[in-house]
Design an enzyme around this catalytic site. Structure first.
Site, PDB file in Angstrom:
ATOM      1  N   LYS A   1      -3.244   4.974  34.250  1.00 60.20           N
ATOM      2  CA  LYS A   1      -4.190   5.049  35.373  1.00 60.20           C
ATOM      3  C   LYS A   1      -3.710   6.096  36.376  1.00 60.20           C
ATOM      4  CE  LYS A   1      -5.564   0.222  34.828  1.00 60.20           C
ATOM      5  NZ  LYS A   1      -5.459  -1.160  35.306  1.00 60.20           N
TER       6      LYS A   1
ATOM      7  N   GLN B   1      -2.117  -4.372  39.538  1.00 56.28           N
ATOM      8  CA  GLN B   1      -2.142  -4.612  38.093  1.00 56.28           C
ATOM      9  C   GLN B   1      -1.887  -6.094  37.814  1.00 56.28           C
ATOM     10  OE1 GLN B   1      -2.857  -2.251  35.705  1.00 56.28           O
ATOM     11  NE2 GLN B   1      -2.807  -3.929  34.236  1.00 56.28           N
TER      12      GLN B   1
ATOM     13  N   ASP C   1     -10.991  -2.200  41.524  1.00 53.36           N
ATOM     14  CA  ASP C   1     -11.105  -2.988  40.297  1.00 53.36           C
ATOM     15  C   ASP C   1     -12.381  -3.823  40.294  1.00 53.36           C
ATOM     16  OD1 ASP C   1      -9.083  -2.489  38.414  1.00 53.36           O
ATOM     17  OD2 ASP C   1      -7.609  -3.662  39.534  1.00 53.36           O
TER      18      ASP C   1
END
Ligand code: NAD
Length: 284
Positions: free
Chosen positions: A54, A98, A121
């Protein structure tokens, strides 16, 4: 005729290429490069790989990625304090934490602490709620990526019976909501579902998001169905495999995503699309 392959890698390259151009234009117009803070707690090997990809992809298209790596022993209050600082930092447009987090940290509290405007997200209850109400803003990345892949088929999804296997907050549930917005008739399956093969056999569109290698057998797939395989599992030989028996399903499906090279690259592309969108919304 075997199914056509939905090539997520190629589609993701197209998406990131377009984002790169939009970011360059933004910088040329005197605005800052979008800033993406990626927080990793602990040393889970798979999470390290995901976060590295990412960050690298973000930097590769002209964003500014900021890395925050905390030890596995980090406390919830430390993480919440860091998120609070990033929420207040105008050079940070997007914040991702994460998952999974170590056991001493509440995932729900951490997600709720992120400013919804920076929740790239798309996991914050505010953003999930907007999806429920058909007003999506920052959409959960994996289902959003699956919808881009489905658009690539050119098929009209309205009226299709879509069967989603898995009901997690980050994939199964938002996936079902996306498909409902696309006017599918949606069935969500989970561990208590009776007769999973029977339900999948009725599906015009199957999304498998379970995390069990080759759970979905080829003979469960209706002729001509579209198959989206979100699962990422290690097969017995160490190779990555999805939740669907790809070779057998391919003989019956009309379209199918491979693993790797299907949904995975699209998840990262949609994260970056969300980050640019967040930066644009924060410009105003
Ligand atoms: P999860 O463990 O949170 O959820 C799995 C879901 O599957 C649960 O809702 C459970 O009820 C259901 N399930 C489990 N066994 C089942 C069975 N036998 N029959 C029917 N339902 C069953 O997992 P998750 O976070 O939603 O991830 C699912 C998969 O997607 C994993 O393989 C994960 O690695 C993968 N993943 C892929 C991407 C990507 O970008 N491709 C991103 C995130 C996760």
């Amino acid at each position: 005729m075997p199914a056509r392959i939905l090539d997520g890698k190629a589609l993701a390259q197209g998406v990131t290429g377009e984002l790169r151009e939009r970011i360059a234009a933004r910088i040329a117009a005197g605005r800052a490069a979008p800033g993406l803070a990626a927080l990793l707690v602990g040393d889970d090997a798979a999470s390290q790989v995901y976060v590295r990809n990412k960050r690298r992809t973000a930097d590769g298209i002209g964003m500014r990625s900021l890395a925050f790596d905390l030890p596995a022993s980090a406390s919830e209050s430390e993480l919440l304090a860091l998120i609070g600082r990033l929420n207040g930092d105008p050079s940070v447009n997007g914040i991702l934490v994460q998952l999974p987090l170590p056991a001493q940290i509440s995932t729900a509290r951490v997600i709720e602490a992120i400013d919804p405007a920076k929740d790239v997200d798309g996991f914050h209850p505010y953003n999930v709620g907007r999806l429920v109400l058909r007003m999506p803003t920052l959409r959960p990345c994996t289902p959003y990526g699956c919808m881009q892949l489905l658009a690539k088929t050119g098929e009209d999804l309205a009226g299709m019976h879509a069967v989603v296997i898995g009901q997690s907050n980050i994939i199964g549930r938002p996936m079902a909501l996306e498909l409902l917005i696309a006017r599918c008739t949606v069935t969500i399956c989970h561990t208590a579902t009776r007769d999973l093969p029977g339900l999948v056999r009725q599906a015009d569109l199957v999304v498998a998001a379970v995390g069990r290698a080759q759970l979905v057998q080829g003979d469960w797939i209706k002729d001509g169905a579209i198959v989206i395989d979100v699962g990422i599992n290690r097969g017995a030989d160490g190779r990555l495999v999805g939740d669907v028996d790809f070779q057998a399903a391919r003989e019956r499906a009309s379209w199918i995503t491979p693993v790797p090279g299907g949904v995975g690259p699209m998840t990262i592309a949609m994260l970056l699309a969300n980050t640019l969108r967040a930066a644009e919304m924060q410009d105003r």
